[in-house]
Motif scaffolding. Structure first.
Motif, PDB file in Angstrom:
ATOM      1  N   PHE A  83      49.477  15.264 -39.703  1.00  0.00           N
ATOM      2  CA  PHE A  83      50.371  15.976 -40.615  1.00  0.00           C
ATOM      3  C   PHE A  83      49.540  17.038 -41.348  1.00  0.00           C
ATOM      4  N   PRO A  84      49.810  18.311 -41.093  1.00  0.00           N
ATOM      5  CA  PRO A  84      48.900  19.356 -41.568  1.00  0.00           C
ATOM      6  C   PRO A  84      48.789  19.459 -43.083  1.00  0.00           C
ATOM      7  N   GLN A  85      49.865  19.065 -43.805  1.00  0.00           N
ATOM      8  CA  GLN A  85      49.841  19.271 -45.255  1.00  0.00           C
ATOM      9  C   GLN A  85      49.201  18.109 -46.004  1.00  0.00           C
ATOM     10  N   TYR A  86      48.736  17.088 -45.263  1.00  0.00           N
ATOM     11  CA  TYR A  86      48.067  15.957 -45.914  1.00  0.00           C
ATOM     12  C   TYR A  86      46.574  15.973 -45.592  1.00  0.00           C
ATOM     13  N   LEU A  94      49.724   7.608 -45.554  1.00  0.00           N
ATOM     14  CA  LEU A  94      51.137   7.966 -45.759  1.00  0.00           C
ATOM     15  C   LEU A  94      52.120   6.886 -45.289  1.00  0.00           C
ATOM     16  N   TYR A 165      41.476  18.961 -45.024  1.00  0.00           N
ATOM     17  CA  TYR A 165      42.779  19.054 -44.351  1.00  0.00           C
ATOM     18  C   TYR A 165      42.551  19.249 -42.851  1.00  0.00           C
ATOM     19  N   PRO A 166      43.519  18.842 -42.031  1.00  0.00           N
ATOM     20  CA  PRO A 166      43.344  18.920 -40.576  1.00  0.00           C
ATOM     21  C   PRO A 166      42.855  20.292 -40.089  1.00  0.00           C
ATOM     22  N   CYS A 167      43.321  21.378 -40.735  1.00  0.00           N
ATOM     23  CA  CYS A 167      42.922  22.700 -40.255  1.00  0.00           C
ATOM     24  C   CYS A 167      41.437  22.964 -40.483  1.00  0.00           C
ATOM     25  N   GLU A 168      40.791  22.113 -41.276  1.00  0.00           N
ATOM     26  CA  GLU A 168      39.360  22.312 -41.525  1.00  0.00           C
ATOM     27  C   GLU A 168      38.484  21.435 -40.621  1.00  0.00           C
TER      28      GLU A 168
ATOM     29  N   VAL B 401      57.235  14.842 -44.123  1.00  0.00           N
ATOM     30  CA  VAL B 401      56.407  15.464 -43.091  1.00  0.00           C
ATOM     31  C   VAL B 401      56.887  16.870 -42.751  1.00  0.00           C
ATOM     32  N   ALA B 404      57.789  20.375 -45.910  1.00  0.00           N
ATOM     33  CA  ALA B 404      56.750  21.258 -46.437  1.00  0.00           C
ATOM     34  C   ALA B 404      56.340  22.289 -45.391  1.00  0.00           C
ATOM     35  N   GLN B 405      56.319  21.860 -44.120  1.00  0.00           N
ATOM     36  CA  GLN B 405      55.945  22.790 -43.056  1.00  0.00           C
ATOM     37  C   GLN B 405      57.030  23.840 -42.861  1.00  0.00           C
ATOM     38  N   TYR B 479      46.803  26.057 -48.266  1.00  0.00           N
ATOM     39  CA  TYR B 479      45.727  25.097 -47.998  1.00  0.00           C
ATOM     40  C   TYR B 479      45.872  24.424 -46.635  1.00  0.00           C
ATOM     41  N   PHE B 480      47.111  24.533 -46.045  1.00  0.00           N
ATOM     42  CA  PHE B 480      47.227  23.946 -44.708  1.00  0.00           C
ATOM     43  C   PHE B 480      47.799  24.967 -43.740  1.00  0.00           C
ATOM     44  N   LYS B 481      47.592  24.717 -42.476  1.00  0.00           N
ATOM     45  CA  LYS B 481      48.130  25.598 -41.447  1.00  0.00           C
ATOM     46  C   LYS B 481      49.186  24.827 -40.656  1.00  0.00           C
TER      47      LYS B 481
END
Lengths: 277, 482
Positions: A83-86, A94, A165-168, B401, B404-405, B479-481
């Protein structure tokens, strides 16, 4: 896709599923995780029937039962699907937090309906007690979830990336987070769907090492993989699937050492060349 | 299933709450009182320095209807829609210096004449010598006038006039702007209007002048619907006109408002007065914006769920509605929602502001729904599956889940659409909702055009703030992609 696959697995065994692309390996895992509904067949776990197509035709399994059944299995996806935002910690905790929350809610509902039978002051006092108890329980659950998650993240070697975060993260790190996430719900059977296929070659090692490290006496695992060498070293059983059918099933020595089917021999020789330098 | 139902309930609740907040505020003024249609037209009907509606016809109407024992209220209309307004039941009387023409007599009942009016030409001052009779207008390059007005009639009566040089405008004020900017050579307007707008000190007086070139004089009458009630009113008002002519009331009114032209204030408008007036119009602009956004966002999300439903008929229905709503100009939607119920039932159904809310919410809900759908469908199946294998419910997957995306994905298209909404609010003026542009246009009939351009500043500031808000939102989600 799948035509008559039947197999059994003992608790704690590791099964490697191999075979050419399009053979039905992934579909098998998706059926186990209830992402696909088979037209026919049965699924039993520890003596409990989780799925029976005949019964399903009479009455569809309701959502809550379906979710409960799913929790017996875990699935690590080829594409991670984090989940990219976590953050790393958020991804791992979660689902557990959601389950805890729901359990608290249901318990509260049940107890409240009990208490409504009481009257006046007794009810008020009981409700106040309940509120305190539930708050304490929720805090306790939260603490336990976090501790377990921290332990799991350490186990996959990402303690220093807790709040990333996952993107990092690199692909290998993402897959390790995904493994920790699946483990957080302590599934009876953990499934891996080509866990290293989406990774750069130099990153597959770290993920395979983690998976290998998970092997213990009581964790059952099913691994769909193209890494023949890995399958041979780690698996207790190996299944070769071609065109939706089980062509070969046995110990690694049997399948790799003395394959009997023509398709198995052809497949292994093609992959063996690539594998053994 | 349960999750969807909960989401649906929440969204419905938001919608109802939004409407509950809005409707009482707008549901006023639908009583039994006679509704008098007027346009801002100094000196017949205009707003004085104290913000009170006044003028020749206002005082006349108040006196006559008061003596006849009627309750009444003044309702602002757009002049070229007066017949529509009358027949849809939104107004009962037109009392606004209406010239009696054959065409209008066919469309409604009209009282005996109570005043004589003349049409004059307005030209750039250096052209004043070019025209001295109606026939001289044949040599003009283009002539502008208010559609449906007396000027419309007198121009078409000129022998041999070339239709292609005639330009019908939506108001007399537009006709002045046409001549001021050189887009038209000649404007034909009421002498009373020309007198007000070209009074010394106005924006128009420096460059424009007016002249009587001998158009036939015309008579003003009061219009009413051709029905039972109208016929009774006609008789009563004709009686009053005769009475007032007899006792000198009409002569006194003429002297008070028209008799000594240019003696009125004629001066300027102050920056403060304009700012206050525009600010109050801007309040309406903001109200339309907020109500539309507050209702159209949840409604749009509901519609987007519907367009992704597994029921084919629902998908088909919603896609047809979206096609129609997006395919029709918003202005037409506003006019339709406001007037059509009245035309069918013969009585006005809702106040103009409510009609604007309804039209805007429907329109923007459809646009938003497509943005939502695009956002939701762009989220990979893997995200849903990951949630499923982790034992999450559909609601948890959507809210914890996916949402937000989706939000991150749709911020750029949403910000475009929302900024468009800010400016679309100006369309509310087609049914005379007093938003900022209409307020600015009110100054034109008093001879001042700069407030119109000044109003742009309000929009710029508003959109500037929104741009900062969207930028902050994007940054917060960077902060997220996805």
């Amino acid at each position: 896709m799948l035509k008559g696959i039947s197999f059994g697995l003992e608790k704690g065994e590791v099964l490697a599923v191999i075979g050419a692309s399009g053979g039905g390996k992934t579909t098998l895992l998706r059926c186990l995780n209830f992402l696909e509904t088979p037209d026919d067949g049965r699924l039993e776990l520890g003596g409990e029937v989780l799925f029976d197509a005949a019964a399903e035709r009479v009455r569809r399994t309701d959502d809550a039962t379906l979710r409960k059944n799913r929790l017996h299995f875990g699935l690590v996806f080829q594409q991670f699907n984090l989940f990219p935002q976590y953050s790393v910690l958020g991804n791992v905790t979660l689902a557990r937090r959601m389950l805890d929350k729901q359990a608290v809610k249901e318990e509260k509902k049940r107890l409240l309906s009990e208490m409504n039978k009481l009257s006046g002051d007794a009810r008020r006092a009981a409700k106040a007690d309940l509120k305190r108890a539930l708050a304490a329980y929720a805090a306790e659950a939260e603490k336990r979830t976090n501790e377990e998650a921290l332990a799991l993240i350490e186990r996959v070697g990402l303690s220093d990336k807790l709040n990333a975060y996952p993107c990092e993260l690199s692909g290998g790190q993402c897959q390790r987070v995904a493994i920790a996430r699946a483990l957080a719900l302590t599934p009876d059977v953990l499934c891996f769907d080509e866990p290293t296929s989406a990774l750069d070659p130099e990153l597959t090692g770290e993920v395979l090492r983690v998976i290998k490290g998970l092997k213990s006496g009581d964790r059952t695992m099913i691994i769909v993989t193209h890494e023949m060498d890995f399958a041979r070293r780690v698996a207790d059983k190996v299944m070769f699937i071609a065109d939706g059918m089980v062509e070969e099933f046995g110990t690694p020595d049997e399948v790799f050492g003395t394959p009997s089917g023509e398709k198995t021999i052809a497949f292994l020789s093609a992959h063996g060349d690539a594998e053994n330098e | 299933m349960k999750a969807k139902r909960i989401v649906t309930l929440i969204l419905c609740a938001m919608l109802v709450a939004g409407l509950a907040f809005v409707l009482p505020a707008t549901m006023t003024g639908c009583g039994d009182a006679l509704r008098i249609g007027y346009t801002l037209y100094e000196p017949m009907n205009y707003v004085d320095e104290d913000g009170e509606l006044t003028g020749h016809d206002v005082e006349f109407a108040e006196k006559a209807l008061g003596e006849l024992g009627y309750d009444y209220e003044f309702v602002r209309i757009e002049w070229d829609k007066k017949v529509l307004e009358l027949n849809s039941g939104n107004i009962d009387l037109i009392w606004n210096g209406m010239t009696i023409t054959e065409e209008l007599q066919n469309a409604m009942l009209i009282s005996d004449p109570y005043m004589i009016n003349r049409q004059v030409i307005v030209v750039q001052t250096e052209d004043l010598g070019l025209y001295s009779s109606p026939e001289d207008l044949l040599s003009a390059g283009s002539i502008v006038f208010e559609s449906g007005s007396a000027a419309d009639t007198v121009l078409h009566e000129i022998e041999g006039i070339d239709e292609s040089i005639l330009k019908g405008a939506t108001s007399q004020a537009t006709a002045f702007n046409e001549v001021l900017s050189g887009a038209s050579d000649v404007a034909v307007v009421d002498v009373t209007m020309a007198d007000t707008m070209l009074a010394p000190g106005t924006d128009y007086s420096e460059r424009l002048s007016y002249k009587d070139i001998g158009f036939p004089a015309e008579e003003y009458g009061i219009g009413m619907r051709d029905d039972e009630e109208g016929r009774i009113l006609l008789e009563q008002l004709n009686g009053k006109i005769a009475e007032y002519r007899e006792d000198g009331t009409l002569a006194a009114l003429y002297d008070k408002y028209i008799g000594n032209p240019s003696s009125g204030e004629g001066g300027g408008v102050s920056f403060g007065e304009v700012t206050l007036s525009l600010l109050s119009g801007f309040g309406t602009t903001c109200l339309i914006f907020l109500v539309t956004l507050g209702c159209a966002l949840p409604l749009g999300l509901l519609i987007s769920f519907g367009t992704m439903s597994r029921f084919k008929w629902l998908r088909g229905l919603l896609k047809t509605i979206i096609w129609i709503v997006r395919g029709v100009p918003l202005m037409l939607l506003v006019i339709t929602i406001y007037y059509v119920p009245g035309i069918i039932t013969g009585a006005v159904v809702m106040p103009a502001l409510a009609a604007v809310f309804v039209a805007f919410v429907i329109n923007y809900a459809c646009y938003f729904s497509e943005i939502f759908r695009g956002g939701i469908e762009s989220i990979s199946k893997g995200q849903y599956e990951a949630g499923q294998v982790l034992g999450m419910t559909k609601a948890q997957i959507f809210f914890r889940v996916v949402l937000a995306q989706v939000v991150k994905r749709i911020i750029p298209p949403m910000s475009n659409e929302i900024i468009t909404l800010v400016k679309d609010t100006a369309l509310a003026r087609v049914i005379l909702v007093e938003e900022i542009i209409l307020r600015a246009e009110d100054f034109i009939v008093r001879g001042f055009i700069w407030p119109l351009f000044y109003s742009a500043l309000f929009y710029l500031v508003f959109v500037g703030v929104l741009t900062l808000v969207f930028r902050a939102a994007e940054k917060k989600l960077s902060y997220f992609k996805v």
